[in-house]
Each structure stands twice: as structure tokens, then as C-alpha cells.
Design an enzyme around this catalytic site. Structure first.
Site, PDB file in Angstrom:
ATOM      1  N   ASP A 259      -4.922 -10.263 -15.620  1.00 46.03           N
ATOM      2  CA  ASP A 259      -5.863 -11.190 -15.403  1.00 46.03           C
ATOM      3  C   ASP A 259      -7.154 -10.947 -16.266  1.00 46.03           C
ATOM      4  OD1 ASP A 259      -7.335 -13.415 -14.131  1.00 46.03           O
ATOM      5  OD2 ASP A 259      -6.153 -12.906 -12.290  1.00 46.03           O
TER       6      ASP A 259
ATOM      7  N   ASN B 217      -0.241   4.545  -0.185  1.00 45.34           N
ATOM      8  CA  ASN B 217      -0.697   5.945   0.078  1.00 45.34           C
ATOM      9  C   ASN B 217      -1.514   5.485   1.480  1.00 45.34           C
ATOM     10  OD1 ASN B 217      -3.101   4.269  -0.933  1.00 45.34           O
ATOM     11  ND2 ASN B 217      -3.914   5.736  -2.098  1.00 45.34           N
TER      12      ASN B 217
ATOM     13  N   ASP C 247      -1.539  -1.076  -3.818  1.00 45.46           N
ATOM     14  CA  ASP C 247      -1.873  -0.374  -5.109  1.00 45.46           C
ATOM     15  C   ASP C 247      -0.665  -0.409  -6.198  1.00 45.46           C
ATOM     16  OD1 ASP C 247      -0.214   1.308  -4.169  1.00 45.46           O
ATOM     17  OD2 ASP C 247      -1.885   2.174  -2.747  1.00 45.46           O
TER      18      ASP C 247
ATOM     19  N   GLU D  71      -7.502 -20.914 -16.791  1.00 44.14           N
ATOM     20  CA  GLU D  71      -7.854 -21.562 -15.406  1.00 44.14           C
ATOM     21  C   GLU D  71      -9.046 -22.412 -16.116  1.00 44.14           C
ATOM     22  OE1 GLU D  71      -9.565 -20.612 -10.928  1.00 44.14           O
ATOM     23  OE2 GLU D  71     -10.333 -19.316 -12.764  1.00 44.14           O
TER      24      GLU D  71
ATOM     25  N   ASP E   5       0.815  -1.245   0.218  1.00 40.10           N
ATOM     26  CA  ASP E   5       0.079   0.092  -0.138  1.00 40.10           C
ATOM     27  C   ASP E   5       0.959   1.282   0.210  1.00 40.10           C
ATOM     28  OD1 ASP E   5      -1.780   1.669   0.468  1.00 40.10           O
ATOM     29  OD2 ASP E   5      -2.390   1.380   2.488  1.00 40.10           O
TER      30      ASP E   5
ATOM     31  N   HIS F 138      -4.566 -17.007  -5.340  1.00 42.32           N
ATOM     32  CA  HIS F 138      -5.398 -16.201  -4.292  1.00 42.32           C
ATOM     33  C   HIS F 138      -6.603 -16.976  -4.063  1.00 42.32           C
ATOM     34  CE1 HIS F 138      -6.833 -15.936  -8.091  1.00 42.32           C
ATOM     35  NE2 HIS F 138      -8.092 -15.467  -7.967  1.00 42.32           N
ATOM     36  N   ASP F 139      -6.869 -18.254  -4.404  1.00 46.65           N
ATOM     37  CA  ASP F 139      -8.208 -19.084  -4.064  1.00 46.65           C
ATOM     38  C   ASP F 139      -8.057 -20.235  -3.201  1.00 46.65           C
ATOM     39  OD1 ASP F 139      -9.726 -17.352  -5.729  1.00 46.65           O
ATOM     40  OD2 ASP F 139      -9.267 -18.690  -7.556  1.00 46.65           O
TER      41      ASP F 139
ATOM     42  N   ASP G 211      -9.313 -16.192 -16.606  1.00 43.75           N
ATOM     43  CA  ASP G 211     -10.183 -16.745 -15.601  1.00 43.75           C
ATOM     44  C   ASP G 211     -11.204 -17.598 -16.088  1.00 43.75           C
ATOM     45  OD1 ASP G 211     -10.780 -16.046 -12.469  1.00 43.75           O
ATOM     46  OD2 ASP G 211     -12.948 -15.740 -13.533  1.00 43.75           O
TER      47      ASP G 211
ATOM     48  N   ASP H 161      -4.293   3.767   2.331  1.00 40.05           N
ATOM     49  CA  ASP H 161      -5.607   3.776   2.600  1.00 40.05           C
ATOM     50  C   ASP H 161      -5.868   2.332   3.015  1.00 40.05           C
ATOM     51  OD1 ASP H 161      -5.021   2.246   0.351  1.00 40.05           O
ATOM     52  OD2 ASP H 161      -6.289   3.375  -1.030  1.00 40.05           O
TER      53      ASP H 161
HETATM   54  C1  GLC Z   1     -11.591 -17.896 -10.485  1.00 43.46           C
HETATM   55  C2  GLC Z   1     -10.743 -16.624  -9.781  1.00 43.46           C
HETATM   56  C3  GLC Z   1     -11.518 -16.733  -8.582  1.00 43.46           C
HETATM   57  C4  GLC Z   1     -13.034 -15.860  -8.463  1.00 43.46           C
HETATM   58  C5  GLC Z   1     -13.625 -16.948  -9.535  1.00 43.46           C
HETATM   59  C6  GLC Z   1     -14.765 -16.033 -10.394  1.00 43.46           C
HETATM   60  O1  GLC Z   1     -11.582 -18.985 -10.109  1.00 43.46           O
HETATM   61  O2  GLC Z   1      -9.483 -17.218  -9.612  1.00 43.46           O
HETATM   62  O3  GLC Z   1     -10.917 -15.790  -7.494  1.00 43.46           O
HETATM   63  O4  GLC Z   1     -13.726 -15.889  -7.364  1.00 43.46           O
HETATM   64  O5  GLC Z   1     -12.884 -17.409 -10.960  1.00 43.46           O
HETATM   65  O6  GLC Z   1     -14.249 -15.093 -11.008  1.00 43.46           O
END
Ligand code: GLC
Length: 535
Positions: free
Chosen positions: A98, A23, A29, A245, A21, A318-319, A194, A25
Site C-alpha cells: 500500500d 509474538n 505482524d 483508490e 500475532d 478496512h474502511d 491510497d 504483543d
Molecule cells: C484511504 C485509506 C484509509 C485512510 C485514508 C487516509 O481511504 O484506505 O484507511 O484513512 O486513505 O490515508
């Protein structure tokens, strides 16, 4: 056959909300990312995949896009983005963005128009129907939501704030192509796409029976056609690296997506490793994986994509919960050796490696004190679902704690100061309390740290032809050992891994130890010992 540059590359995923971060907040970013480019360069990665930064109401933290041509304010401006691309390129780092194309946000202007009537320009941009079926969305509840204005329901495989686009409409495909071109012209080098395997859907989908939508929406032949079209128009002309993905993909379908001649994608993310101990149930009911749950899966994918297609190698994103907590042992005693063991185990295989921010520090699952500590829509919706399935509150809470996506989303740990050096504001998600132990500043100073081990591994891998391109051979051995070899032009490396906290007798092998997570090597493999030996 030419060797594409991305086959030698390592990809580092940035979840921009949680990275740095600038700034104060409370949200990471773009300027924050820019300020850490030297760190990333020094780490030794090549491509930065950045999770969505587009305008979004954030019902799914940016995976619900309301404008593909603009960024959301918390992240910065398009000028900031241009500066990021320029500075990254100067350092020799590539940028992968992404693309979320299966759905938009319900606040996207296309959807706002689409729901108004059945005969405007955008009416057919989404999947509308009078009749619905029993499909359950990925984020709990029906996959259909009724809209009064249009007196029809729309399909959403994810939340009701993420209506699915209708890719059979050529105008939608043209929009996607234009979006790709816009970002390619900005200089980005690649796309992570995605849940891309869901874009092509069967026309007769409302007739489907049962709660699962996969048979009608996933890996359909149209999806391959749409990807081919995008490849011809943008990916190939701009020399993009692409990774899709693709939930529930099998080896054969992965080859279809990634085989060079098919001109679709370069790589896909398969889910078999991530889901190896769910026993076909939702992830909330999964067990802690044992080696026997995934050894055969890894071998199958290594052999399966040996001559056609190309593997993506990942433990985290991140999932997912943190790999050390899920697959390894995050106790103080074994944390470091077991993180390093996981790194050797997977990253000595063939494929492009993906590292998720913080993985290189050994970041672990976090501590949740109450339901209020969760931010993720999937977790929050699942809680109610689990109660409805008969779990008591404690069991439902524990299930979330173990596998919630928020485990992987806590702020990056830069130092042992306030909020781990991520922000001096209030972080949007609580910092994992163990930042005191695992952080960049301290790990940089410790020559034996996980961070320094990752640097060593990345450097070792970078120009090593055996690891990059050698053949894979599994060596039969009982669990908890995993032994495999890589061979190229007569040079053989043997990778030996003890996937347990026990000492195991195994006669010392001849050869030069190229990489290891212990200082010495003998007739007993120490807990979580992992070695690369040149025979
Ligand atoms: C993918 C992303 C995930 C998101 C999902 C719907 O699996 O990695 O974070 O919630 O798609 O877009």
C-alpha cells in the site's frame, strides 16, 4: 491483445494489525502473515495486498507514514519483509503493498523540516498558505492547521497528523519514484495507491468557496500526468500491477486512469457501490442498501468498462463495515446463504476480485459496548461532530456502531479458542464475540461452510473464460431479483439472484447448475438463493 496476468487474479487484502500475532504483543505482524501463507494459498487467492506496515505514529493506523523505507516495530523488520516476499513467491503468491502518497505523517522528517522555515530543502514539500478556506477534512474539523513556527497553515485533507504533499514540486515526485523503486527492487509485485486521485491540486485552491475540496483537489489533470510519470519510470519497467483508490470517480474518469494506452494505473476502486445508500449525506446517515440502490450502479460499471479499462470488484476493505451486515442478512438463519449470495452476485461479474480478510469466513460487524471500544480516528472525531449536528448520544453511538471502520478491523478469527486464536496477549481491538461461530478451524471442517464455498468459487472462477472475459448482459427483471448473463464464444452463463428473505416464484430455467448456495433448485427461488446456470 495480450491478457495481463492480473486480470485473472484474485486479490486478498490483509490488514496486518489484525491478521495474526506471532509474538503475542496484541498486534498482528509479518511473521504472523508468514505462518498463514499456506492457508492463503489453499484458499485460492493470487495476490496479497497488505495495508501499510511502514514506520508510523499510527494516528490513522499506518496511513500516516513517518518513514517509507522502514517498517514499524510491531510488524517486524525489513528482513522479515524480505522473508515474506520470498516465501510468498515460492508458493506462487504475489505481494502488493500500500503506498500512501497523498500525505505523510506530521512526524515525517520532511514535514518536521518543512515547518521550520520557508527556505529550506523541504519548505515546499507540503501545501502551506497564509490564507485558508472553509474546507472540512475527511476526519472532521478544518482541513487547515496553523503552525506557529512557520506562521502559516498547512493543508490536510485527512487528519492534522496527515499533511498533504505538494506534488507540483518535482522533488516530491522524485521522492515518490525512489520509494516505488526501492520496494519494486525488493520484489513486490504491485501497488495499491491510497487516495491517489487527490495528489494533483489546483494552484488557486485557497480561493475555493464552500466546505468541499473535491473540485480543486480530486481527479485534476496533473494527477494523470503524475501517474503517467510514475508508470513510465517504475510501474511499467517493473511490470507492477497497480490499483488506485479514487473517491468519487465516475466511469469516464476511471477509463482515463485505467485505459491501457494511457499508461497510468491498471485498476481503480470506485465508491459508488459502497456509498449507494448514503443519499449524498455523510455515511453516518446512510440507510441499509436495497437492491434498487445499487443494481444500476453495478450494471453501469460492468458495461462502462467492458472494452476499455478494467473493473475492481469489492464489497469490503478496512474502511468499510462488513458486507454481510451492510448488504446482506447477518441473522443466524440467513447468514450463510446471504454471504454466499453476495459472493455469487458480485464475483461472477467481470473484473479482478478483491476479498478482505475474514470476508471468506462471513465475518460480521462487531459489538461495541461503549465509546471506549472504538479505536478509529474517523469514528472518534465523527462522534463529536454528530453531537454538534444535534444528534443525541445514543443516536450518535448507533451511527458509529453501524458503519464505523472498526467493524472491519477486529482480529481475524482463526479458531474458537482464546481471542479467536489471533493472539494470547491482549488484542489491540476487541475480538468479535461471534468468533465461536465463524472461524477458520470450524469452517474448514464443515463442507457446507462459507469458507469452503469461497474456495469453491475461487477455483471455479480461476480458469473459467466466460466469467473472466465474457460479455456482460443485464436481464430485465423486477426487484428483488437480479439476473445477468455472461457470454463468451457462444457459451452463456445466467446468474440468478434473489436478494431477499422471501421465496419468489420463477419458473425453473433449463441448464446445468454450476454454482449455487442451496442444494436443490426448483420453481421457487429460496431466500437469498443465487445460482450460476450454464444455458
Ligand atoms: C484511504 C485509506 C484509509 C485512510 C485514508 C487516509 O481511504 O484506505 O484507511 O484513512 O486513505 O490515508
Amino acid at each position: 491483445m495480450k491478457t495481463e496476468w492480473w486480470k485473472k487474479a484474485s486479490v486478498y487484502q490483509i490488514y496486518p494489525r489484525s491478521f495474526m500475532d506471532s509474538n503475542n504483543d496484541g498486534y498482528g505482524d509479518i511473521q504472523g502473515i508468514i505462518s498463514k501463507l499456506d492457508y492463503l494459498k489453499d484458499l485460492g487467492v493470487d495476490i496479497l495486498w497488505i495495508s501499510p506496515m511502514y514506520a508510523s505514529p499510527n494516528c490513522d493506523n499506518g496511513y500516516d507514514i513517518s518513514d517509507y523505507y522502514n517498517l514499524q516495530k510491531i510488524f517486524g523488520t525489513l528482513e522479515d519483509f524480505d522473508a515474506l516476499v520470498e516465501k510468498a513467491h515460492k508458493l506462487g503468491l504475489k505481494i502488493m503493498i500500500d503506498l500512501v502518497f497523498n500525505h505523510t505523517s506530521d512526524k515525517h522528517k520532511w514535514f518536521i523540516e518543512s515547518k521550520k522555515s520557508k527556505n529550506n530543502k523541504y519548505s515546499d514539500y507540503y501545501i502551506w498558505s497564509k490564507k485558508t478556506n472553509d474546507w472540512v477534512s475527511c476526519f472532521s474539523g478544518s482541513a487547515w492547521t496553523y503552525n506557529e513556527e512557520r506562521d502559516e497553515s498547512y493543508l490536510h485533507l485527512f487528519s492534522s497528523g496527515q499533511p498533504d504533499l505538494n506534488w507540483s514540486n518535482p522533488s516530491v515526485r522524485l521522492e515518490a519514484e525512489n520509494i516505488c523503486r526501492f520496494w519494486a527492487e525488493k520484489g513486490v509485485d504491485g501497488f495499491r495507491m491510497d487516495v491517489i486521485s487527490y495528489i494533483g491540486k489546483r494552484d488557486d485552491l485557497v480561493k475555493a468557496k464552500g466546505r468541499s475540496f473535491d473540485a480543486y483537489t480530486n481527479h485534476q489533470k496533473q494527477t494523470h500526468e503524475y501517474l503517467y510519470e510514475l508508470n513510465e519510470k517504475v510501474f511499467s519497467p517493473f511490470n507492477m500491477v497497480t490499483v488506485g483508490e479514487t473517491p468519487n470517480v465516475d466511469v469516464e474518469t476511471a477509463i482515463q486512469y485505467t485505459k491501457e494506452d494511457n499508461k497510468e494505473l491498471n485498476m481503480v476502486f470506485q465508491f459508488e457501490l459502497a456509498e449507494c445508500s448514503n443519499d449524498g449525506e455523510p455515511k453516518w446517515f446512510g440507510r441499509k442498501p436495497e437492491l434498487s440502490d445499487f443494481k444500476d450502479i453495478m450494471i453501469k460499471w460492468q458495461k462502462g468498462l467492458e472494452t476499455e479499462g478494467w473493473n475492481s470488484l469489492y464489497w469490503e476493505n478496512h474502511d468499510q463495515p462488513r458486507s454481510i451486515s451492510k448488504f446482506g442478512n447477518d441473522s443466524d438463519e440467513y447468514h450463510d446463504v446471504s454471504v454466499k449470495m453476495l459472493a455469487i452476485l458480485q464475483y461472477m461479474m467481470k473484473g479482478t476480485i478483491f476479498i478482505y480478510q475474514g470476508q471468506e469466513l462471513g465475518m460480521t460487524n462487531t459489538v461495541f459496548n461503549s465509546l471506549d471500544d472504538f479505536d478509529d480516528i474517523e469514528s472518534i472525531n465523527a462522534y463529536q461532530d454528530l453531537l454538534n449536528r444535534g444528534l443525541n448520544k445514543e443516536a450518535a453511538f448507533n451511527a458509529l456502531t453501524r458503519v464505523s471502520r472498526d467493524n472491519g478491523r477486529t482480529p481475524f478469527q482463526w479458531n474458537s479458542g482464546e481471542n479467536a486464536g489471533f493472539t494470547s496477549g491482549i488484542p489491540w481491538l476487541k475480538v468479535n464475540p461471534n468468533y465461536i461461530k465463524y472461524n477458520v478451524e470450524d469452517e474448514t471442517k464443515d463442507s457446507n461452510s462459507v469458507l469452503n464455498f469461497y474456495k469453491k468459487l475461487l477455483k471455479f472462477r480461476k480458469n473459467d473464460e466466460v466469467i473472466l472475459f465474457g460479455k456482460f448482459k443485464n436481464i430485465d427483471c423486477p426487484n428483488p431479483l437480479f439476473i445477468y448473463e455472461r457470454e463468451k464464444d457462444g457459451v452463456v452463463y445466467r446468474i440468478i439472484v434473489n436478494f431477499s428473505n422471501r421465496e419468489i416464484y420463477r419458473a425453473k430455467e433449463e441448464g446445468e447448475v454450476l454454482l449455487s448456495n442451496y442444494e436443490s433448485y426448483g420453481n421457487f427461488l429460496k431466500p437469498y438463493e443465487a445460482l450460476v446456470i450454464k444455458k
